[in-house]
Motif scaffolding. Structure first.
Motif, PDB file in Angstrom:
ATOM      1  N   TYR A 105     122.138 -69.681  -0.672  1.00 55.26           N
ATOM      2  CA  TYR A 105     122.636 -69.144   0.595  1.00 55.26           C
ATOM      3  C   TYR A 105     123.544 -67.934   0.347  1.00 55.26           C
ATOM      4  O   TYR A 105     123.428 -66.915   1.019  1.00 55.26           O
ATOM      5  N   GLN A 106     124.436 -68.045  -0.623  1.00 59.62           N
ATOM      6  CA  GLN A 106     125.360 -66.954  -0.913  1.00 59.62           C
ATOM      7  C   GLN A 106     124.633 -65.735  -1.465  1.00 59.62           C
ATOM      8  O   GLN A 106     124.983 -64.595  -1.134  1.00 59.62           O
ATOM      9  N   SER A 107     123.637 -65.934  -2.291  1.00 59.42           N
ATOM     10  CA  SER A 107     122.870 -64.808  -2.826  1.00 59.42           C
ATOM     11  C   SER A 107     122.096 -64.092  -1.730  1.00 59.42           C
ATOM     12  O   SER A 107     122.057 -62.859  -1.684  1.00 59.42           O
ATOM     13  N   LEU A 108     121.486 -64.857  -0.843  1.00 56.15           N
ATOM     14  CA  LEU A 108     120.723 -64.266   0.254  1.00 56.15           C
ATOM     15  C   LEU A 108     121.630 -63.497   1.207  1.00 56.15           C
ATOM     16  O   LEU A 108     121.334 -62.363   1.574  1.00 56.15           O
ATOM     17  N   THR A 109     122.750 -64.095   1.576  1.00 58.62           N
ATOM     18  CA  THR A 109     123.646 -63.406   2.503  1.00 58.62           C
ATOM     19  C   THR A 109     124.285 -62.182   1.864  1.00 58.62           C
ATOM     20  O   THR A 109     124.517 -61.181   2.554  1.00 58.62           O
ATOM     21  N   ALA A 110     124.558 -62.216   0.567  1.00 58.34           N
ATOM     22  CA  ALA A 110     125.123 -61.041  -0.104  1.00 58.34           C
ATOM     23  C   ALA A 110     124.146 -59.870  -0.044  1.00 58.34           C
ATOM     24  O   ALA A 110     124.557 -58.722   0.191  1.00 58.34           O
ATOM     25  N   SER A 111     122.874 -60.141  -0.227  1.00 55.51           N
ATOM     26  CA  SER A 111     121.875 -59.070  -0.126  1.00 55.51           C
ATOM     27  C   SER A 111     121.773 -58.546   1.302  1.00 55.51           C
ATOM     28  O   SER A 111     121.648 -57.335   1.519  1.00 55.51           O
ATOM     29  N   ILE A 112     121.842 -59.427   2.264  1.00 51.62           N
ATOM     30  CA  ILE A 112     121.801 -59.002   3.671  1.00 51.62           C
ATOM     31  C   ILE A 112     123.032 -58.167   4.012  1.00 51.62           C
ATOM     32  O   ILE A 112     122.933 -57.151   4.712  1.00 51.62           O
ATOM     33  N   PHE A 113     124.186 -58.554   3.480  1.00 53.99           N
ATOM     34  CA  PHE A 113     125.398 -57.765   3.710  1.00 53.99           C
ATOM     35  C   PHE A 113     125.280 -56.394   3.048  1.00 53.99           C
ATOM     36  O   PHE A 113     125.785 -55.403   3.570  1.00 53.99           O
ATOM     37  N   GLY A 114     124.617 -56.325   1.916  1.00 55.10           N
ATOM     38  CA  GLY A 114     124.386 -55.044   1.256  1.00 55.10           C
ATOM     39  C   GLY A 114     123.495 -54.134   2.085  1.00 55.10           C
ATOM     40  O   GLY A 114     123.726 -52.926   2.174  1.00 55.10           O
ATOM     41  N   VAL A 115     122.484 -54.714   2.698  1.00 57.19           N
ATOM     42  CA  VAL A 115     121.620 -53.941   3.597  1.00 57.19           C
ATOM     43  C   VAL A 115     122.446 -53.400   4.754  1.00 57.19           C
ATOM     44  O   VAL A 115     122.350 -52.222   5.122  1.00 57.19           O
ATOM     45  N   GLY A 116     123.287 -54.249   5.332  1.00 56.84           N
ATOM     46  CA  GLY A 116     124.127 -53.821   6.454  1.00 56.84           C
ATOM     47  C   GLY A 116     125.096 -52.723   6.062  1.00 56.84           C
ATOM     48  O   GLY A 116     125.271 -51.739   6.795  1.00 56.84           O
ATOM     49  N   ALA A 117     125.730 -52.857   4.907  1.00 57.60           N
ATOM     50  CA  ALA A 117     126.678 -51.838   4.453  1.00 57.60           C
ATOM     51  C   ALA A 117     125.970 -50.518   4.151  1.00 57.60           C
ATOM     52  O   ALA A 117     126.500 -49.447   4.445  1.00 57.60           O
ATOM     53  N   GLY A 118     124.775 -50.595   3.602  1.00 53.47           N
ATOM     54  CA  GLY A 118     124.029 -49.374   3.307  1.00 53.47           C
ATOM     55  C   GLY A 118     123.569 -48.669   4.561  1.00 53.47           C
ATOM     56  O   GLY A 118     123.655 -47.443   4.671  1.00 53.47           O
ATOM     57  N   GLY A 143     130.785 -67.516  -3.861  1.00 51.29           N
ATOM     58  CA  GLY A 143     129.869 -66.485  -3.380  1.00 51.29           C
ATOM     59  C   GLY A 143     130.385 -65.083  -3.580  1.00 51.29           C
ATOM     60  O   GLY A 143     129.604 -64.130  -3.633  1.00 51.29           O
ATOM     61  N   LEU A 144     131.693 -64.912  -3.701  1.00 54.29           N
ATOM     62  CA  LEU A 144     132.243 -63.573  -3.885  1.00 54.29           C
ATOM     63  C   LEU A 144     131.804 -62.974  -5.204  1.00 54.29           C
ATOM     64  O   LEU A 144     131.434 -61.802  -5.271  1.00 54.29           O
ATOM     65  N   THR A 145     131.843 -63.753  -6.259  1.00 59.89           N
ATOM     66  CA  THR A 145     131.444 -63.234  -7.565  1.00 59.89           C
ATOM     67  C   THR A 145     129.950 -63.387  -7.806  1.00 59.89           C
ATOM     68  O   THR A 145     129.334 -62.529  -8.419  1.00 59.89           O
ATOM     69  N   GLY A 146     129.377 -64.475  -7.317  1.00 63.97           N
ATOM     70  CA  GLY A 146     127.962 -64.733  -7.554  1.00 63.97           C
ATOM     71  C   GLY A 146     127.034 -63.765  -6.837  1.00 63.97           C
ATOM     72  O   GLY A 146     125.974 -63.422  -7.337  1.00 63.97           O
ATOM     73  N   GLY A 147     127.419 -63.308  -5.669  1.00 60.34           N
ATOM     74  CA  GLY A 147     126.563 -62.421  -4.894  1.00 60.34           C
ATOM     75  C   GLY A 147     126.923 -60.953  -4.985  1.00 60.34           C
ATOM     76  O   GLY A 147     126.274 -60.116  -4.367  1.00 60.34           O
ATOM     77  N   LEU A 148     127.954 -60.627  -5.764  1.00 60.26           N
ATOM     78  CA  LEU A 148     128.422 -59.241  -5.818  1.00 60.26           C
ATOM     79  C   LEU A 148     127.370 -58.286  -6.370  1.00 60.26           C
ATOM     80  O   LEU A 148     127.189 -57.188  -5.841  1.00 60.26           O
ATOM     81  N   ALA A 149     126.656 -58.688  -7.388  1.00 66.11           N
ATOM     82  CA  ALA A 149     125.637 -57.810  -7.977  1.00 66.11           C
ATOM     83  C   ALA A 149     124.514 -57.527  -6.981  1.00 66.11           C
ATOM     84  O   ALA A 149     124.059 -56.385  -6.845  1.00 66.11           O
ATOM     85  N   GLY A 150     124.062 -58.554  -6.279  1.00 70.17           N
ATOM     86  CA  GLY A 150     123.015 -58.362  -5.268  1.00 70.17           C
ATOM     87  C   GLY A 150     123.499 -57.497  -4.118  1.00 70.17           C
ATOM     88  O   GLY A 150     122.738 -56.679  -3.577  1.00 70.17           O
ATOM     89  N   PHE A 151     124.765 -57.659  -3.744  1.00 69.02           N
ATOM     90  CA  PHE A 151     125.334 -56.828  -2.687  1.00 69.02           C
ATOM     91  C   PHE A 151     125.346 -55.363  -3.096  1.00 69.02           C
ATOM     92  O   PHE A 151     124.899 -54.491  -2.338  1.00 69.02           O
ATOM     93  N   ILE A 152     125.841 -55.079  -4.281  1.00 69.49           N
ATOM     94  CA  ILE A 152     125.924 -53.689  -4.737  1.00 69.49           C
ATOM     95  C   ILE A 152     124.535 -53.081  -4.866  1.00 69.49           C
ATOM     96  O   ILE A 152     124.311 -51.922  -4.495  1.00 69.49           O
ATOM     97  N   LEU A 153     123.602 -53.850  -5.367  1.00 73.08           N
ATOM     98  CA  LEU A 153     122.236 -53.353  -5.533  1.00 73.08           C
ATOM     99  C   LEU A 153     121.611 -52.966  -4.203  1.00 73.08           C
ATOM    100  O   LEU A 153     121.091 -51.849  -4.042  1.00 73.08           O
TER     101      LEU A 153
END
Length: 118
Positions: free
Chosen positions: A27-40, A97-107
């Motif tokens: 869940y945290q990995s998926l939401t981190a990627s979605i947040f990255g899409v939103g930020a981009g 989720g802050l550390t686990g999803g950070l790489a996916g968010f940045i990507l």
């Protein structure tokens, strides 16, 4: 093999906690990627983008807590925000989720920022 008496002595089943942790990580990995899409797409840069990630991750953890953990905690009479029955610890639940999803968010943040701004 665990017996019924073992479950009565220690009702926390390690396999169930491992399953819950895996579900939370997915869940945290998926939401981190979605947040990255939103930020981009929003074109966020620098610290504002990381602040966006931090706020969204906290909201996502609260959302997951209210849908999955809180109803069963209230029914069992546990204290609010006590996740020790379902996860290894509160720190894993609230900040994992802050550390686990950070790489996916940045990507995904840099990918969609580049796609929108190009």
């Amino acid at each position: 093999m665990t017996t019924e008496k073992d479950f009565q002595i220690s009702p926390i089943v390690p396999e169930a906690i491992a399953h819950n942790s895996k579900t939370l990580f997915n869940y945290q990995s998926l939401t981190a990627s979605i947040f990255g899409v939103g930020a981009g797409i929003l074109g966020l840069e620098s610290y504002i983008g990381f602040l966006f990630y931090l706020i969204c991750s906290i909201v996502a953890a609260l959302f997951f807590y209210t849908l999955r953990v809180a109803p069963s905690s209230i029914a069992s009479g546990k204290a609010p925000f006590d996740t020790s029955r379902y996860f290894r610890g509160a720190l894993e639940f609230w900040t994992g989720g802050l550390t686990g999803g950070l790489a996916g968010f940045i990507l995904t943040w840099t990918l969609f920022y580049g796609l929108v701004r190009a």
